[in-house]
Each structure stands twice: as C-alpha cells, then as structure tokens.
Design a protein around this motif. Structure first.
Motif, PDB file in Angstrom:
ATOM      1  N   GLN A 186       0.942  -0.477   0.033  1.00 49.46           N
ATOM      2  CA  GLN A 186      -0.202  -0.088   0.437  1.00 49.46           C
ATOM      3  C   GLN A 186       1.053   1.020   0.405  1.00 49.46           C
ATOM      4  O   GLN A 186      -0.115   2.569  -0.778  1.00 49.46           O
ATOM      5  CB  GLN A 186      -0.592   0.084   1.183  1.00 49.46           C
ATOM      6  CG  GLN A 186      -2.490   1.062   1.350  1.00 49.46           C
ATOM      7  CD  GLN A 186      -2.924   0.784   0.447  1.00 49.46           C
ATOM      8  OE1 GLN A 186      -4.049   0.040  -0.080  1.00 49.46           O
ATOM      9  NE2 GLN A 186      -3.034   2.001  -0.668  1.00 49.46           N
ATOM     10  N   LYS A 187       1.695   1.429   0.822  1.00 48.51           N
ATOM     11  CA  LYS A 187       3.070   2.725   0.528  1.00 48.51           C
ATOM     12  C   LYS A 187       4.109   2.246  -0.165  1.00 48.51           C
ATOM     13  O   LYS A 187       3.388   3.827  -1.006  1.00 48.51           O
ATOM     14  CB  LYS A 187       3.997   2.070   1.800  1.00 48.51           C
ATOM     15  CG  LYS A 187       4.623   2.757   2.001  1.00 48.51           C
ATOM     16  CD  LYS A 187       6.215   3.352   2.618  1.00 48.51           C
ATOM     17  CE  LYS A 187       7.324   3.902   3.281  1.00 48.51           C
ATOM     18  NZ  LYS A 187       8.285   4.046   3.703  1.00 48.51           N
ATOM     19  N   TYR A 188       3.660   2.223  -1.438  1.00 48.12           N
ATOM     20  CA  TYR A 188       4.526   2.280  -2.606  1.00 48.12           C
ATOM     21  C   TYR A 188       3.420   2.078  -3.522  1.00 48.12           C
ATOM     22  O   TYR A 188       3.403   3.688  -4.360  1.00 48.12           O
ATOM     23  CB  TYR A 188       4.980   0.856  -3.341  1.00 48.12           C
ATOM     24  CG  TYR A 188       5.746   1.708  -4.768  1.00 48.12           C
ATOM     25  CD1 TYR A 188       7.097   1.546  -4.410  1.00 48.12           C
ATOM     26  CD2 TYR A 188       5.346   0.797  -5.898  1.00 48.12           C
ATOM     27  CE1 TYR A 188       7.999   1.905  -5.458  1.00 48.12           C
ATOM     28  CE2 TYR A 188       5.859   1.398  -7.141  1.00 48.12           C
ATOM     29  CZ  TYR A 188       7.117   1.540  -7.038  1.00 48.12           C
ATOM     30  OH  TYR A 188       7.800   1.831  -8.108  1.00 48.12           O
ATOM     31  N   LEU A 189       2.705   2.527  -3.510  1.00 45.47           N
ATOM     32  CA  LEU A 189       1.161   2.552  -4.674  1.00 45.47           C
ATOM     33  C   LEU A 189       0.693   3.394  -4.232  1.00 45.47           C
ATOM     34  O   LEU A 189       0.305   4.194  -5.201  1.00 45.47           O
ATOM     35  CB  LEU A 189      -0.456   1.642  -4.422  1.00 45.47           C
ATOM     36  CG  LEU A 189      -1.365   1.390  -4.900  1.00 45.47           C
ATOM     37  CD1 LEU A 189      -1.497   1.494  -6.617  1.00 45.47           C
ATOM     38  CD2 LEU A 189      -2.774   0.406  -4.309  1.00 45.47           C
ATOM     39  N   ASP A 190       0.749   4.175  -3.271  1.00 49.90           N
ATOM     40  CA  ASP A 190      -0.335   5.656  -2.815  1.00 49.90           C
ATOM     41  C   ASP A 190       0.915   6.431  -3.719  1.00 49.90           C
ATOM     42  O   ASP A 190       0.912   7.641  -3.417  1.00 49.90           O
ATOM     43  CB  ASP A 190       0.361   5.993  -1.284  1.00 49.90           C
ATOM     44  CG  ASP A 190      -1.024   4.894  -0.435  1.00 49.90           C
ATOM     45  OD1 ASP A 190      -2.186   4.528  -1.195  1.00 49.90           O
ATOM     46  OD2 ASP A 190      -0.794   4.648   1.007  1.00 49.90           O
ATOM     47  N   ALA A 191       2.802   5.832  -3.053  1.00 49.34           N
ATOM     48  CA  ALA A 191       3.044   6.722  -3.966  1.00 49.34           C
ATOM     49  C   ALA A 191       3.132   6.666  -5.805  1.00 49.34           C
ATOM     50  O   ALA A 191       4.152   7.567  -6.224  1.00 49.34           O
ATOM     51  CB  ALA A 191       4.815   6.903  -3.305  1.00 49.34           C
ATOM     52  N   HIS A 192       3.227   5.658  -6.004  1.00 52.37           N
ATOM     53  CA  HIS A 192       3.560   5.409  -7.480  1.00 52.37           C
ATOM     54  C   HIS A 192       2.393   4.905  -8.129  1.00 52.37           C
ATOM     55  O   HIS A 192       1.667   3.455  -8.305  1.00 52.37           O
ATOM     56  CB  HIS A 192       4.797   4.347  -8.058  1.00 52.37           C
ATOM     57  CG  HIS A 192       5.410   5.022  -6.792  1.00 52.37           C
ATOM     58  ND1 HIS A 192       5.763   4.725  -5.820  1.00 52.37           N
ATOM     59  CD2 HIS A 192       6.832   4.935  -7.598  1.00 52.37           C
ATOM     60  CE1 HIS A 192       7.350   5.014  -5.514  1.00 52.37           C
ATOM     61  NE2 HIS A 192       7.119   5.782  -6.802  1.00 52.37           N
TER      62      HIS A 192
END
Length: 324
Positions: free
Chosen positions: A227-233
């Motif tokens: 989720q962290k990577y998805l939020d940023a990308h």
C-alpha cells in the motif's frame, strides 16, 4: 475433517503480524522498484513471463510511466519467507503463490492485488520407493512439504478429501524433500510438477496429482504491491498489468525461447521444463475467470483452516485502478 497447519507456520505468522508495521528505508523517489519472487535456480533474477520480457529489455520501458528506472530483485525459497520481507519493508512488489499472499492479507499485511501471473499450477504427492501407493496409505505417515505454499494448501485439501490424517507434516524446502525421499526418511513429499517429473525420472511414483485428482485446488501466482508503494506510485498498477500482458504475448510468440529461459532460471533440465511449463498457465489478462475461481477456492479453504481469520471479498483486495 480439518487438518491443522504445523506450529512452525503459526510461529512464522506471529512474526509476520509483529513486523507488519515495519517501514521501508527506500527513497520513494529513487525510481527503484524492489521485487520479490520465488525461485530455487539462478538467484535474484526475475522469472516467469515478466522475467523473459525483462531479459529481452522490454520490461523497464513498460514501467517508465510509473516512474520506474531500475529493478532490484530478491529471490526467496518460499512464500512465508517473502512475506517477512514484505512486512519488514524491504520489498515494494512481489509475485508468489496465492496461499501465502492470501494468508498475509488475512493477517493484516497492507498489500493490494495487481493480477494473477500464472494459473493452473500443478503439484503432486511423491512417495518414497517401496512406500505408500495411495493417499489412504499415508495415514500415520510422515510427509514433507514447503509449509505455507500453494503446494501445502493442495496437500492439506487432498488429505482432507481422502479422510487421511498423517502422523506428521514436516516443513522442508524442496531440496530437503528430494534428499529425504532418496534416503527414505519420509514416506512422501509434496512437490511442484517440475520436481515431480524429475523424481519420476529417478524411479519414484506420484501417488496423487492435483491436475488429475483434485483440479479444484490447482494453484495460482499472485502479484501484489504494498500500500505504501501504491500510494506513492498509483500508476504502477496499470503499468505492471500492461507489462504482464505484453510479457505473456512475447512468451507465447516464441515458446521454445521462453521454455529455454524458464529452464535456465528455474534450474531444471530442459526436458523437465518442456514437460511441465504450459501455455495455458500464462493468462492473457490480469484476472482470468479460471484464476479468480481458483483464488476464491483457496481463500475459502484458508478461512476454514482459520489461517484467514475473517473472509473478505476479493474485490476489496484488488488495487484501485486495476483492470479486473
């Protein structure tokens, strides 16, 4: 009949739960996408159709729109090991078996599902020489399997359907299972189809095969993003799905080259890969109907086994913007 997962897996899941809020040291703006995969052959190299596309220089251009300029790959022997890395924040994206991916989601690991990279993954129970000749003869016996994998899910379902309770299900990685079968120190081992075929070439016999005896419990391979990577990308979802579709088309357009790549990366003899790597295992879309059916069945089984504490709709796990 309910078959409990071994304590070793439960202990691993406790660690997963404890580290699920770990943070990543990676710079979100670095352009590096850290990918985890399962493998036992060539270390730290992308496998499957996406790996084939990457080797031909076609993956990074597909991911450019998501800001990816570099790929860093980490290979793990088993899904629960990969889950630890996801939970600890050292991976952004992973492609691995449906069982560990669902268990991680059920334990609260914040991942989102991008697609299914493989479907109809086969497995089998191989008996030691002079040993059991059927699943029923495994009652009171010792079986080796990579605990927490889709192979493990198949084994438990097969034993449950046969009404068989073994004496012990032992967590072992594939090389240890093969060695134990050679020595006769276990009565049977659950293996992927490539290892089953390799063992049959040595005179061992598969006493149960998922595709033949339990086609409803064939495995799938899931691709998830944190989720962290998805939020940023957020663009990674469509970019990866597009890359996966292109990779499958590329592989199917040159199947001999793809199977040669799969043999080299997987560490199997070419004839083993040719026998066990099938075009029907590579879906032409992110969420084929057959794959969703298998994934739903696996989730239901894991809920029944209480490895997923509470059932959830698959759509709630699928990443926003994904072509479902």
């Amino acid at each position: 009949m309910k078959l409990a997962f071994p304590r070793l897996l439960a202990a691993g899941l406790l660690v997963l739960a404890a580290t699920a809020c770990g943070t990543s040291d990676a710079d979100a703006g670095s352009g590096t996408l850290r990918i985890g995969v399962i493998g036992s052959g060539v270390g730290n190299k992308l496998n499957g159709a996406v790996g084939f596309l990457s080797e031909r220089g076609g993956l990074l251009p597909e991911l450019k729109a998501a800001g990816v300029t570099k790929i860093q790959v980490a290979t793990f022997p088993n899904g629960p090991d990969l889950n630890q890395a996801l939970a600890g924040g050292s991976l952004d994206l992973a492609t691995y078996g449906d069982t560990p991916a669902l268990v991680a989601r059920g334990k609260g690991l914040p991942t989102r599902l991008i697609g299914l990279s493989q479907i109809n993954l086969d497995a089998a129970v191989v008996a030691r020489k002079g040993g059991p000749t059927s699943l029923r003869e495994l009652a009171g016996k010792r079986i080796g399997v990579q605990v927490g994998s889709y192979i493990h899910r198949y084994l438990l379902a097969a034993l449950q359907q046969a009404g068989v309770k073994p004496a012990q299900i032992i967590h072992m990685y594939t090389p240890a299972i093969v060695a134990a079968l050679d020595k006769g120190s276990i009565d049977a081992g659950a293996l992927v189809s490539a290892d089953r075929y390799a063992e049959e070439q040595k005179g061992f016999k598969a006493i149960d095969v998922a595709s033949r005896d339990h086609p409803d419990v064939l495995g799938t391979s899931a691709t998830v993003v944190t989720q962290k990577y998805l939020d940023a990308h957020p663009a990674i979802v469509r970019a990866w799905q597009g890359a996966q579709v292109k990779a499958v088309r590329t592989a199917k357009a040159d199947w001999p080259a793809y199977t040669a790549f799969a043999a080299r990366v997987g560490g199997y003899r070419p004839e083993v890969t040719l026998k066990t790597t099938l075009p029907a295992q590579l879906p032409d879309e992110p969420f084929p109907a057959r794959g969703r059916t298998l994934l739903e069945g696996t989730k239901t089984f894991l809920v029944q086994q209480k490895l997923v504490a509470e059932d959830f709709p698959l759509d709630s796990w699928i990443a926003p913007g994904a072509k479902a």
